[in-house]
Design an enzyme around this catalytic site. Structure first.
Site, PDB file in Angstrom:
ATOM      1  CG  HIS A 150      -9.135   0.131  -0.983  1.00 48.89           C
ATOM      2  ND1 HIS A 150      -8.631  -0.175   0.262  1.00 48.89           N
ATOM      3  CD2 HIS A 150     -10.500   0.059  -0.852  1.00 48.89           C
ATOM      4  CE1 HIS A 150      -9.619  -0.410   1.096  1.00 48.89           C
ATOM      5  NE2 HIS A 150     -10.769  -0.270   0.451  1.00 48.89           N
ATOM      6  N   GLY A 184       0.925  -2.356   4.160  1.00 48.84           N
ATOM      7  CA  GLY A 184       1.478  -0.994   4.211  1.00 48.84           C
ATOM      8  C   GLY A 184       2.684  -0.963   5.119  1.00 48.84           C
ATOM      9  CG  ASP A 196      -5.081   2.280   0.744  1.00 49.95           C
ATOM     10  OD1 ASP A 196      -6.045   1.511   0.555  1.00 49.95           O
ATOM     11  OD2 ASP A 196      -3.987   1.914   1.207  1.00 49.95           O
ATOM     12  CB  SER A 218      -0.905   0.002   1.229  1.00 52.85           C
ATOM     13  OG  SER A 218      -1.403   1.319   1.425  1.00 52.85           O
ATOM     14  CG  ASP A 228      -6.429  -3.103   2.700  1.00 50.25           C
ATOM     15  OD1 ASP A 228      -5.375  -2.895   3.320  1.00 50.25           O
ATOM     16  OD2 ASP A 228      -7.026  -2.220   2.040  1.00 50.25           O
ATOM     17  N   GLY A 229      -5.210  -4.783   5.711  1.00 56.42           N
ATOM     18  CA  GLY A 229      -5.136  -4.206   7.050  1.00 56.42           C
ATOM     19  C   GLY A 229      -4.431  -5.115   8.040  1.00 56.42           C
TER      20      GLY A 229
HETATM   21  C1  DX5 Z   1      -6.534   1.306   5.354  1.00 54.52           C
HETATM   22  C2  DX5 Z   1      -6.011   0.987   3.984  1.00 54.52           C
HETATM   23  C3  DX5 Z   1      -4.953  -0.041   3.976  1.00 54.52           C
HETATM   24  C4  DX5 Z   1      -3.702   0.323   4.755  1.00 54.52           C
HETATM   25  C5  DX5 Z   1      -2.918  -0.924   5.070  1.00 54.52           C
HETATM   26  O1  DX5 Z   1      -7.608   2.168   5.229  1.00 54.52           O
HETATM   27  O2  DX5 Z   1      -7.065   0.492   3.168  1.00 54.52           O
HETATM   28  O3  DX5 Z   1      -4.606  -0.390   2.647  1.00 54.52           O
HETATM   29  O4  DX5 Z   1      -2.884   1.216   4.061  1.00 54.52           O
HETATM   30  O5  DX5 Z   1      -1.868  -0.616   5.926  1.00 54.52           O
HETATM   31  P1  DX5 Z   1      -1.319  -1.663   7.002  1.00 54.52           P
HETATM   32  O6  DX5 Z   1      -0.818  -2.840   6.233  1.00 54.52           O
HETATM   33  O7  DX5 Z   1      -0.228  -0.904   7.712  1.00 54.52           O
HETATM   34  O8  DX5 Z   1      -2.453  -2.030   7.894  1.00 54.52           O
HETATM   35 ZN    ZN Z   2      -6.548  -0.373   1.155  1.00 53.22          ZN
END
Ligand code: DX5
Ligand code: ZN
Length: 236
Positions: free
Chosen positions: A64, A196, A33, A6, A174-175
Site C-alpha cells: 500500500h 493492524g 504500508d 498490516s 483498510d483501517g
Molecule cells: C493506515 C494504514 C493501515 C493501518 C491499519 O495508514 O494504511 O493499513 O496499518 O491498522 P489498523 O487495523 O490498526 O487500523
Molecule cells: Zn494500509
C-alpha cells in the site's frame, strides 16, 4: 474473505520472524504500508525492508503506497518483490498510466481512496484495476477508529464496479477492521480486509485468523482478479 495483516503493527525488531509466524498460522497476505511523510503523516519503510523480507517469505505482498507521485517508484517496488501495488488516486495525476505500468511490471494493480474521496472516477479505470482499496481511517497510523460512513461507500463501489464490467474486482477495506465489524463489511460487499492493531495485539496468530474468518462468516469471495494473466503465484 482474505485477511491481510498490516506489518505496521508487527514487532519491528523481528520482522522476519513475524512473517514466518504469519505464514505458519495460514495467513495468506501481508499488507505493507509504505508512507513518505508527505502524502500522509508518518514515515514507515521502503524497498530495502520489502526486498529483505521477500528473501524468506512466500506471503502475497500487498504493498500500500501512501506516497506522493507513486509512479516514480513502482519499478523499485516491483523489483523489491511486491505482488500487488496499490496507489492512491489522490497522489497520482496520471492514474491510468500508472496502473498500466504496474501490470506491465508483472504485479497486480490496486487503487486506494481516502475516506473523503468520491468513487465515481472508478468507472473510467475499471479495466485497469485488480483491486479497490477503501480507506476506513485517514491514512497514517494503525489503531485509529473505523469510520462507519465507509459502509455506504463499499455498497456504492460494489454496485459501480458490478455495473461496469468489474464484478470480479475485490474491494479491500483498510483501517479499524476487527472481528466486531468484519461481518457487516462482508455484507456490504467487501472481500479483503486489512488489520493492524486488532490482529497483532491478539496472538496466537492462527487463532486470531480463525476469529476473523468466523466473524466474516465466509462471505462471497471476488478474488478472480488474483488469477489474471499478468500475475503468477509464487512457487513453493
Ligand atoms: C493506515 C494504514 C493501515 C493501518 C491499519 O495508514 O494504511 O493499513 O496499518 O491498522 P489498523 O487495523 O490498526 O487500523
Ligand atoms: Zn494500509
Amino acid at each position: 474473505m482474505i485477511l491481510s495483516p498490516s506489518l505496521l503493527s508487527a514487532n519491528f525488531g523481528k520482522l522476519d520472524e513475524e512473517c514466518q509466524a504469519l505464514e505458519q498460522a495460514g495467513v495468506p497476505w501481508l499488507h505493507l504500508d509504505v508512507i513518505d511523510g508527505l502524502f500522509a503523516p508518518n514515515i514507515t519503510f521502503g524497498t530495502p525492508v520489502i526486498a529483505s523480507l521477500r528473501k524468506t517469505s512466500r506471503l502475497f505482498f500487498d504493498v500500500h503506497l501512501m506516497i506522493q507521485n507513486p509512479s516514480r517508484y513502482v519499478e523499485d517496488f516491483a523489483r523489491a518483490g511486491a505482488d500487488m501495488l496499490v496507489v492512491h488516486a489522490e497522489a497520482e495525476t496520471h492514474l491510468q498510466r500508472c496502473l498500466a505500468r504496474i501490470r506491465e511490471l508483472g504485479c497486480l494493480a490496486g487503487v486506494a481512496l481516502n475516506p473523503s474521496t468520491d468513487c465515481s472516477f472508478l468507472r473510467w479505470i475499471v479495466h485497469d484495476v485488480d483491486m479497490v482499496l477503501l480507506m476506513s481511517v485517514n491514512p497514517g497510523f494503525s489503531g485509529q477508529k473505523f469510520l462507519p460512513v465507509v459502509e455506504d461507500k463499499i455498497r456504492e463501489v460494489r454496485s459501480l464496479l458490478d455495473a461496469h464490467g468489474g464484478s470480479t474486482i475485490p474491494i479491500q477495506v483498510d483501517g479499524g477492521v476487527c472481528p466486531e465489524n468484519i461481518g457487516q463489511l462482508v455484507r456490504c460487499g467487501a472481500d479483503v480486509f486489512v488489520s493492524g492493531s486488532a490482529f497483532f495485539r491478539f496472538p496466537p496468530y492462527d487463532q486470531r485468523l480463525a476469529a476473523f474468518a468466523a466473524a466474516a462468516d465466509q462471505g462471497p469471495l471476488r478474488a478472480a482478479a488474483m488469477t489474471c494473466s499478468h500475475w503468477k503465484p509464487r512457487q513453493a
